[in-house]
Scaffold this active site. Structure first.
Site, PDB file in Angstrom:
ATOM      1  N   ASP A  48      68.066  15.004 -73.240  1.00 38.20           N
ATOM      2  CA  ASP A  48      69.248  15.644 -73.796  1.00 38.20           C
ATOM      3  C   ASP A  48      69.335  17.100 -73.346  1.00 38.20           C
ATOM      4  OD1 ASP A  48      71.491  16.128 -75.357  1.00 38.20           O
ATOM      5  OD2 ASP A  48      70.321  16.519 -77.149  1.00 38.20           O
ATOM      6  N   ASP A  58      62.516  14.929 -72.304  1.00 40.11           N
ATOM      7  CA  ASP A  58      63.555  15.042 -73.313  1.00 40.11           C
ATOM      8  C   ASP A  58      64.852  15.123 -72.515  1.00 40.11           C
ATOM      9  OD1 ASP A  58      65.343  15.662 -75.280  1.00 40.11           O
ATOM     10  OD2 ASP A  58      64.498  17.621 -75.733  1.00 40.11           O
TER      11      ASP A  58
END
Length: 131
Positions: A25, A23
């Site tokens: 982000d 992930d």
């Protein structure tokens, strides 16, 4: 003594890892400041300030809920959906400029047991569980 870590480590060492999914982000890419800058740009025409007291109330919530907190707290003359529409435009322009988290590559190269595993990184901006 067997611990959870021992069990996980033994299980992983018995298997050949072929792919890793990240992930990106906030983990690999330094996107937090982008969220802050884009939010403040939306607020500037209304003379409002995005500060920690509001941000902390938004954190951990899905986008529709966190944007409603922002709209309510700052008494903005727009709906939370209108805010999200403006934010998505700002993110689309700004996310390509996101930098890697400081020290990421040196840490990856130093500590990774599997430094040459192919990976696909993707973020679904429409995912309601995202930041």
């Amino acid at each position: 003594r067997i611990t959870a870590w021992t069990t996980i480590h033994e299980t992983m060492s018995e298997r050949k890892i072929t792919h890793v999914i990240f992930d990106v982000d906030g983990l690999l890419l330094d996107t937090e400041k982008i969220y802050d800058v884009v939010t403040q740009q939306i607020l500037d025409p209304y003379g409002k300030t995005f500060d920690w007291s509001i941000k902390v109330k938004m954190m951990g919530r899905p986008p529709l809920q966190s944007s409603q907190v922002l709209v309510d707290e700052l008494q903005l003359p727009m709906t939370n959906v209108e805010f999200l529409d403006k934010a998505k435009l700002g993110f689309a322009k700004t996310f390509p400029t996101a930098e890697l988290m400081p020290g990421l590559m040196s840490q990856w190269n130093k500590r990774s047991l599997y430094p040459r595993i192919p990976a696909v990184w993707e973020q679904n901006a429409d995912d309601d569980s995202a930041h």
